[in-house]
Design an enzyme around this catalytic site. Structure first.
Site, PDB file in Angstrom:
ATOM      1  N   LYS A   5       0.819  -1.225   0.000  1.00 60.24           N
ATOM      2  CA  LYS A   5       0.000   0.000   0.000  1.00 60.24           C
ATOM      3  C   LYS A   5       0.840   1.257   0.000  1.00 60.24           C
ATOM      4  O   LYS A   5       0.480   2.261  -0.607  1.00 60.24           O
ATOM      5  CB  LYS A   5      -0.954   0.007   1.197  1.00 60.24           C
ATOM      6  CG  LYS A   5      -0.265  -0.055   2.561  1.00 60.24           C
ATOM      7  CD  LYS A   5      -0.449  -1.384   3.219  1.00 60.24           C
ATOM      8  CE  LYS A   5       0.560  -1.612   4.314  1.00 60.24           C
ATOM      9  NZ  LYS A   5       0.395  -2.868   5.006  1.00 60.24           N
TER      10      LYS A   5
ATOM     11  N   LYS B  93      -3.706   3.348   3.140  1.00 55.24           N
ATOM     12  CA  LYS B  93      -4.875   2.555   2.752  1.00 55.24           C
ATOM     13  C   LYS B  93      -6.044   3.460   2.366  1.00 55.24           C
ATOM     14  O   LYS B  93      -6.762   3.188   1.400  1.00 55.24           O
ATOM     15  CB  LYS B  93      -5.255   1.624   3.907  1.00 55.24           C
ATOM     16  CG  LYS B  93      -4.168   0.579   4.184  1.00 55.24           C
ATOM     17  CD  LYS B  93      -4.379  -0.117   5.520  1.00 55.24           C
ATOM     18  CE  LYS B  93      -3.303  -1.162   5.773  1.00 55.24           C
ATOM     19  NZ  LYS B  93      -3.294  -1.647   7.172  1.00 55.24           N
TER      20      LYS B  93
HETATM   21  N1  HSE Z   1       0.554  -3.020  10.234  1.00 61.27           N
HETATM   22  C1  HSE Z   1      -0.685  -3.216   9.552  1.00 61.27           C
HETATM   23  C2  HSE Z   1      -1.793  -3.172  10.582  1.00 61.27           C
HETATM   24  C3  HSE Z   1      -0.640  -4.545   8.855  1.00 61.27           C
HETATM   25  O1  HSE Z   1      -1.506  -3.125  11.778  1.00 61.27           O
HETATM   26  O2  HSE Z   1      -2.948  -3.130  10.212  1.00 61.27           O
HETATM   27  C4  HSE Z   1      -1.533  -4.668   7.686  1.00 61.27           C
HETATM   28  O3  HSE Z   1      -1.390  -3.658   6.741  1.00 61.27           O
END
Ligand code: HSE
Length: 446
Positions: free
Chosen positions: A111, A211
């Site tokens: 992402k 995201k």
């Molecule tokens: N580090 C991210 C989270 C993992 O804690 O959601 C998934 O993208």
């Protein structure tokens, strides 16, 4: 297993044999039967590349070629689809672009890369007539991108609210339920394997902003990079915040928010990531631990909610393999019927004007840090009043020691954010205010 079809196997090359890569190998192997029954052709892992060829991943690759030669993998004629799971910017970008040049389709969970260099990568893929799929990059195992692109394709999307970072959601849930400090809980999240290699991306809201960038691009056909997304993380929240929020009927969630504002035939969009007070009885308030959830509101469908594991080996692998299957179907159709990766046809994707934060109107949670002395509430209320900000409730747990600083918590009535910021500039200069005020936005409509 005996094959259900005589179609040629689709060859998969995997770059990055870490947690998710191992999950992908497992799903391809353990679920080969159902995959072939649904796809009508076998999906075969033919080659794996990782710099670390020694560690035991608990999965036997058998006679599948495994070495450190990722450049060789992206040129290998046996490989139809390259899965990029190494993360980061430079090497991943180079390998993805090289794969595309070589006519390979790409599946990635990266992402961060797409939220910054997506436009370049999608344009190159379109030129070469290959696909780039990235379901695993947002909310792990939840098929939210496919839902936006296909299941909700008939809608104008009005708004989208997401709990998009499992680490932060775990930290917030645990801080609330145990009263433990931020650092203690974050360490546990890291041990449980939820956090990014650099956990500041999780707790500073950067991962959620990556995201949200992809979600907003898909929801609104917007050309967007994550640098345009105002982002605030969960660092600095204290047990007082959770207690006060609860007392007034709220929970604190790190939300990625994207909304369309359609006025007089034009459209502007709001995008932002920040800790948010949400009503305790809302669906998003009940999403606990490392789980993710995304609420999408469309003009035809109304409210929808997607919930599931946002991280972890097998849930993320589930999304990667679903992308592999989608691309394998396209390969079977000779590339016809491809759905645009960002949901809108590339020629209509365009930058959209963003609504500045100052224009937002909403209620606020303000945690002042002030000396516990007579008159202090009057000073705070006076400044808020002068800026036209009404107070809904006040909470002060005084210690009766006029030399000590205490939190003074104020819930406001709806007010323009610009007025709140102007009031705080004055308030944080007051002699009886001893630390910068923490501001949290409240979303009451959820
Ligand atoms: N580090 C991210 C989270 C993992 O804690 O959601 C998934 O993208």
């Amino acid at each position: 297993m005996s094959g259900v079809s005589d179609k040629r196997p689709i060859g998969v090359g995997l770059i990055g044999f870490g947690t998710i890569g191992t999950g992908v190998a497992k799903v391809l192997s353990q679920n080969a039967d159902v995959i072939e029954q649904r796809l009508g052709a076998p999906l075969r892992l033919v080659r794996v590349a990782d710099l670390d060829t020694e560690s035991d991943r608990g999965f036997d690759l058998g006679d599948i070629r495994f070495d450190a030669d990722s450049e060789g993998l992206v040129a290998d004629p046996q490989v139809d689809i390259v899965v990029e799971l190494i993360g980061g910017y430079d090497v991943a970008r180079r390998l993805i672009l090289r794969s595309i040049e070589n006519g390979k389709h790409v599946v990635t969970a990266n992402k961060a890369l797409l939220a910054l260099h997506g436009a370049e990568i999608f344009a190159k893929a379109a030129e070469s007539g290959v696909d780039v799929a990235f379901e695993a990059s947002v909310a792990g195992g939840i098929p939210i991108l496919r839902s936006l692109r296909e299941g909700l394709a008939a809608n104008h999307i009005d708004a989208l609210y997401g709990i998009l970072n499992g680490t932060s959601n775990y930290v917030l849930s645990e801080m609330e339920s145990t009263g433990e400090d931020f650092e203690v809980v974050l360490k546990r999240a890291q041990e449980l394997g939820y956090a990014e290699a650099d956990p500041t991306f999780d707790v500073e809201g950067v991962d959620a902003a990556h995201k949200l960038t992809l979600l907003a691009a898909m929801a609104f056909g917007a050309e967007l990079t994550f640098k345009q997304v105002p982002t605030e993380g969960i660092v600095g929240l204290t047990p007082d915040d959770f207690e006060a929020a609860q007392e007034f009927g709220f929970r604190i969630k790190l939300l990625g928010i994207a909304k369309a504002r359609r006025e007089g035939g034009s459209e502007r969009i709001e995008v932002r990531v920040h800790p948010t007070l949400v009503p305790i009885d809302s669906l998003l308030a009940r999403v606990d631990g490392a789980m993710n959830a995304v609420a999408v509101i469309g003009d035809a469908v109304g409210e929808t909610l997607f919930y599931g594991a946002g991280a972890g080996e097998m849930p993320t692998a589930s999304a990667v393999v679903a992308d592999l299957m989608e691309i394998a179907r396209e390969i079977g159709r000779g590339g016809a019927g491809r759905v645009a990766p960002l949901s809108y046809m590339p020629e209509v994707l365009a930058p959209k004007p963003l609504v500045p934060l100052g224009e937002l109107v909403g209620s606020f949670y303000l945690r002042f840090t002030a000396l516990d002395c007579p008159g202090v509430l009057g000073h705070l209320a006076g400044e808020l009043g002068e800026h036209g900000i009404g107070i809904r409730s006040v909470l002060q747990k005084g210690r009766g020691d006029s030399a000590a600083s205490v939190p003074v918590i104020v819930f406001t009535h709806p007010a323009p954010e610009s007025a709140v910021r102007a009031a705080l500039e004055r308030i944080d200069e007051l002699a009886d205010v001893t630390a910068p005020t923490r501001v949290l936005r409240i979303e009451e409509e959820l």
